[in-house]
Structure formats: structure tokens, C-alpha cells
Write an enzyme that holds these catalytic residues in place. Structure first.
Site, PDB file in Angstrom:
ATOM      1  N   LYS A  18      68.668  11.592   4.628  1.00  0.00           N
ATOM      2  CA  LYS A  18      67.699  10.693   5.259  1.00  0.00           C
ATOM      3  C   LYS A  18      68.452   9.762   6.202  1.00  0.00           C
ATOM      4  O   LYS A  18      69.525   9.261   5.859  1.00  0.00           O
ATOM      5  CB  LYS A  18      66.998   9.899   4.152  1.00  0.00           C
ATOM      6  CG  LYS A  18      65.831   9.030   4.583  1.00  0.00           C
ATOM      7  CD  LYS A  18      65.194   8.408   3.334  1.00  0.00           C
ATOM      8  CE  LYS A  18      63.954   7.593   3.670  1.00  0.00           C
ATOM      9  NZ  LYS A  18      63.299   7.086   2.441  1.00  0.00           N
TER      10      LYS A  18
ATOM     11  N   SER B  10      58.554   8.229   2.170  1.00  0.00           N
ATOM     12  CA  SER B  10      59.160   8.137   3.485  1.00  0.00           C
ATOM     13  C   SER B  10      60.296   9.130   3.716  1.00  0.00           C
ATOM     14  O   SER B  10      60.776   9.282   4.841  1.00  0.00           O
ATOM     15  CB  SER B  10      59.691   6.719   3.702  1.00  0.00           C
ATOM     16  OG  SER B  10      60.739   6.409   2.802  1.00  0.00           O
TER      17      SER B  10
ATOM     18  N   SER C 152      59.056   7.140  -2.390  1.00  0.00           N
ATOM     19  CA  SER C 152      59.518   7.776  -1.160  1.00  0.00           C
ATOM     20  C   SER C 152      60.369   9.024  -1.357  1.00  0.00           C
ATOM     21  O   SER C 152      60.598   9.759  -0.402  1.00  0.00           O
ATOM     22  CB  SER C 152      60.288   6.770  -0.301  1.00  0.00           C
ATOM     23  OG  SER C 152      59.398   5.848   0.289  1.00  0.00           O
TER      24      SER C 152
END
Length: 220
Positions: free
Chosen positions: A75, A151, A175
Site C-alpha cells: 500500500k 482503503s 481497511s
């Protein structure tokens, strides 16, 4: 993409070259990412260098690590040396590149894993859909008209699409778990503080967890 554990075993046993695995993974990203928008940056030169180091260790009879040659991506709130950490935001683009890898990236490197790049996310990890207004949405590999969740949407989509067998995400209020569920992969929100967040751009320091996503529990 072969499972992480099986890939590492084949490379450690000399039945598969890390360089070959890296090239297959890079080719898979080039073929699939335009449709899914999971990757925001591909670190091909780094991946090839790390794969060459693993193959050299195997050839010399040295232990290449438990994750020898396993491709992964992170990420884009995890620092990668030489890459600007965007945390999904255009505001960060003028910042200098990270001087060193995040702690978990260093641990994966020490284990022999091969870093292929950074992954799409909600801006500053604030969201559940990875509909990023700067780089576009991460799309669900099972149906590109649908959300990958967020996310850590790029982290789940990259694993579900077979571009990498492992990825790193972060979880404040779902997330990792939300995109893992929507993309049909496994995601782990570890016990708070179990994994160091050093070198990760935090959303809410008192709640953030960092952790892995993979195709199955054994790889987690």
C-alpha cells in the site's frame, strides 16, 4: 501466480529461479494492471536486483530466507527507499523520496521477498472504496465494474488478480478486512502493536494496524 509458500520452497530448492518469478510477475502486472489500477508504481529495477541477489545466494549455498523470491507489493503509505510516499494524495508528490524502507519492508527484504511496487489506496486511508480522485479507482478483479473495497483496495486487488501472492496494507476501521472480503482473499489485522508501523504514513496513530493480505491462510 503460485502461492507464496510454494514459490519460496521451489526457489530455495533450486527448482525455480527468483529472476524468472520476478519477470513473470512484472509481465502479469503489465497485462492486468491497466484494467484494475491496483499498482500506482512498479519498481521493476528493484525487483530484478533483489531477485538476482536471491538467486546468487541459492547458487552459493547460502540461506536465501523463508520468503526467497516471493513477489509482494505495498500500500503506498509504506516507505520504499527512493520512492515518494504518497499515501494516496497528490499533496505529497513534491516531497522527497523516502530515504529508507519501512520496517516491514526491511523485514520482508531480509526474508528474501521481492518488492514489485506500491498499491492504490483511498487518500490518506480515509475511505472504504479506493475511489482515489488522483489516480482513479482500484477495480475488483472478479468484476471490474465493482469496487475493490478500501482503503487497502490495491493491496487486495493485486493479490486477487494474481499479480502478487502477498501484499501489505493497513487497517484502522476495516481497511484490510473490507477489501479482503470484497476481493475474496485473506487479510489479517494483527494485534495492535504486534507489527511495527515505523516508516508507514499513519491515519490514526492510536488505532492503526499494519498487516498482510494473501490468497490463503497458510501464506498469511
Amino acid at each position: 501466480m503460485i502461492a507464496a509458500a510454494a514459490t519460496a520452497a521451489a526457489i530455495r530448492g533450486g527448482r525455480l529461479a527468483a529472476a524468472e518469478v520476478a519477470e513473470r510477475a512484472l509481465a502479469g502486472i503489465a497485462a492486468r494492471n491497466p484494467r484494475l489500477n491496483a499498482f500506482t508504481e512498479v519498481t521493476a529495477a528493484r525487483a530484478r536486483a533483489e531477485a538476482a541477489a536471491v538467486d546468487a545466494a541459492v547458487a552459493a549455498g547460502r540461506d536465501p530466507g523463508p520468503l526467497a523470491g516471493v513477489p509482494y507489493a505495498v500500500k503506498n503509505l509504506f516507505d520504499l527507499a527512493g520512492v515518494t510516499t504518497l499515501a494516496g494524495s497528490a499533496i505529497e508528490r513534491d516531497r522527497p523520496p523516502a530515504a529508507r524502507d519501512a520496517f516491514l519492508v526491511r523485514r520482508l527484504h531480509e526474508a528474501g521477498a521481492i518488492c514489485l511496487g506500491t498499491l492504490n489506496m483511498d487518500e490518506y486511508a480515509f475511505g472504504f472504496t479506493t475511489e482515489n480522485s488522483h489516480v482513479g479507482p482500484a477495480r475488483n478483479p472478479h468484476d471490474a465494474t465493482r469496487s475493490a473495497g478500501g482503503s487497502s483496495g490495491g493491496s487486495a486487488a493485486a493479490v486477487a488478480a494474481g499479480m502478487v501472492p502477498l501484499s501489505l496494507g493497513s487497517d484502522t476501521n476495516g481497511s484490510i478486512r473490507v477489501p479482503a472480503a470484497l476481493c475474496g482473499v485473506c487479510g489479517l489485522k494483527p494485534t495492535y502493536g504486534r507489527l511495527s508501523r515505523a516508516g508507514a504514513y499513519l491515519f490514526a496513530g492510536s488505532f492503526d494496524h499494519v498487516g498482510p493480505l494473501a490468497r490463503d491462510v497458510a501464506d498469511l
